[in-house]
Design an enzyme around this catalytic site. Structure first.
Site, short mmCIF file in Angstrom:
data_model
loop_
_atom_site.label_atom_id
_atom_site.label_comp_id
_atom_site.label_asym_id
_atom_site.label_seq_id
_atom_site.Cartn_x
_atom_site.Cartn_y
_atom_site.Cartn_z
N GLU A 294 -79.03 70.45 77.10
CA GLU A 294 -78.78 69.21 76.33
C GLU A 294 -79.83 68.16 76.68
OE1 GLU A 294 -74.67 68.84 77.48
OE2 GLU A 294 -74.24 70.67 76.37
N GLY B 3 -70.87 75.78 75.11
CA GLY B 3 -69.90 75.00 74.34
C GLY B 3 -69.53 75.62 73.01
N ASN C 78 -69.71 71.18 85.38
CA ASN C 78 -70.50 70.13 84.73
C ASN C 78 -69.56 69.35 83.81
OD1 ASN C 78 -72.28 68.55 83.31
ND2 ASN C 78 -73.26 70.24 82.21
N SER D 245 -69.85 79.07 78.12
CA SER D 245 -68.49 79.43 77.73
C SER D 245 -67.79 80.35 78.74
CB SER D 245 -68.47 80.05 76.31
OG SER D 245 -68.94 79.11 75.37
N GLU E 96 -78.57 79.82 81.34
CA GLU E 96 -77.62 79.33 80.34
C GLU E 96 -78.20 79.58 78.94
OE1 GLU E 96 -74.68 76.30 82.05
OE2 GLU E 96 -76.35 75.20 81.19
N HIS F 207 -80.89 70.78 82.04
CA HIS F 207 -79.81 71.30 81.20
C HIS F 207 -80.31 71.33 79.75
CE1 HIS F 207 -75.99 71.59 79.07
NE2 HIS F 207 -75.48 72.05 80.19
N LYS G 38 -70.10 66.74 82.21
CA LYS G 38 -70.84 66.09 81.11
C LYS G 38 -70.39 64.64 80.96
CE LYS G 38 -71.33 70.52 78.84
NZ LYS G 38 -71.93 71.21 77.73
C1 PEP Z 1 -72.72 73.71 80.42
O1 PEP Z 1 -72.48 72.59 80.03
O2 PEP Z 1 -73.63 73.89 81.22
C2 PEP Z 1 -71.90 74.81 79.92
C3 PEP Z 1 -72.17 76.02 80.33
O3 PEP Z 1 -70.89 74.48 79.05
P1 PEP Z 1 -69.70 75.45 78.57
O4 PEP Z 1 -69.13 76.11 79.79
O5 PEP Z 1 -68.71 74.52 77.91
O6 PEP Z 1 -70.29 76.43 77.63
#
Ligand code: PEP
Length: 258
Positions: free
Chosen positions: A97, A173, A9, A212, A167, A95, A11
């Site tokens: 976000e 992040g 992703n 992460s 997630e 997601h 972003k």
């Molecule tokens: C994500 O954006 O779905 C995500 C898991 O980000 P990160 O791997 O940076 O934690």
């Protein structure tokens, strides 16, 4: 048997030139890996330009969101049909976000999931709890609520036609990864909940972990029996990291087949 899948992703990062450079760096090493599936979810304006480079490769193109409506007077919206037309095969829906920054409700996410399927896209449905919810002991009820919204709209079969990504919001992040055991527990809960209605569908359901994931922790996470790969944010922007994560998925897939 469920195969492993790794989705990046990207972003809202980069330029068209940097997205092209990223692809150029990851495609040759990924072409040498085996049968795991790989996806990159790029920003909307880059999709149509990137699509030709991915055609015939082992990497599929995905988007990060889509509009919950079909087409028409929805200024700024991007429909499932438009994404399919650009060469997308996957799209992330719900997601965290989108849920928190853009206030998307479970029902809106369910509408997006339905639109994705209608246009032949595989939705990657994100579910997961906030830190306060984990601390309050309501992780499972949050995940259940998010899954149930999709099942209410499209039926269990709709959920089975897509991918689910667990997630935990506190791990996205932040550099704080869920332990393999925490991820496994949540994934087993998701699979078990689906199995309560349809065991075969549950067995075939791909459930990714996101939060992460890095080259250094991917193998342990992907070794968990109900973790079918990862949704990767930050590390998907670093070619060596992303390729190493994909390699870990491939290794985990080979371990299952032995
Ligand atoms: C994500 O954006 O779905 C995500 C898991 O980000 P990160 O791997 O940076 O934690």
């Amino acid at each position: 048997m469920r195969g492993k899948l790794v989705a990046g992703n990207w972003k809202m990062n980069g330029s068209l030139a940097s997205s092209q450079a990223l692809l150029k760096a990851i495609l040759p090493p990924l072409a040498t890996l085996g049968r795991a599936r790989y996806v990159v979810c790029a920003p909307y304006p880059h999709l149509a330009t990137l699509a030709p480079a991915l055609r015939g490769s082992s990497v599929a193109l995905g988007a990060q969101d889509l509009c919950e409506f079909e087409d028409g007077a929805y200024t700024g919206g991007v429909s499932g049909a438009m994404l399919a037309d650009c060469g997308c095969r996957y799209v992330i829906v719900g997601h965290s976000e989108r849920r928190s920054v853009f206030a998307e409700s479970d029902e809106t996410v369910a509408l997006k999931h339905a639109q994705a399927l209608k246009h032949g896209l595989t939705p990657i449905l994100c579910v997961g709890e906030q830190l306060a919810e984990r601390e309050a002991g309501v992780t499972e009820s949050v995940i259940a609520r998010q899954l149930d919204a999709v099942v209410r709209r499209g039926g269990l079969e709709a959920l089975g036609r897509g991918v689910v990504a667990y997630e935990p919001v506190w791990a996205i992040g932040t550099g704080k990864t869920a332990t393999p055991e925490q991820a496994q527990a949540a994934h087993a809960f998701i699979r078990g909940r689906v199995a309560g209605s349809d065991r075969r569908l549950a067995e075939g359901l791909t459930i990714l972990y996101g939060g992460s994931v890095k080259a250094g922790n991917a193998a342990q996470l992907f070794a968990m029996p109900d973790v079918d790969g990862g949704l990767i944010g930050g590390a998907s922007l670093v070619p060596d990291e992303f390729v190493a994560i994909c390699r870990a998925a491939q290794g985990a897939q080979e371990a299952i087949r032995i």
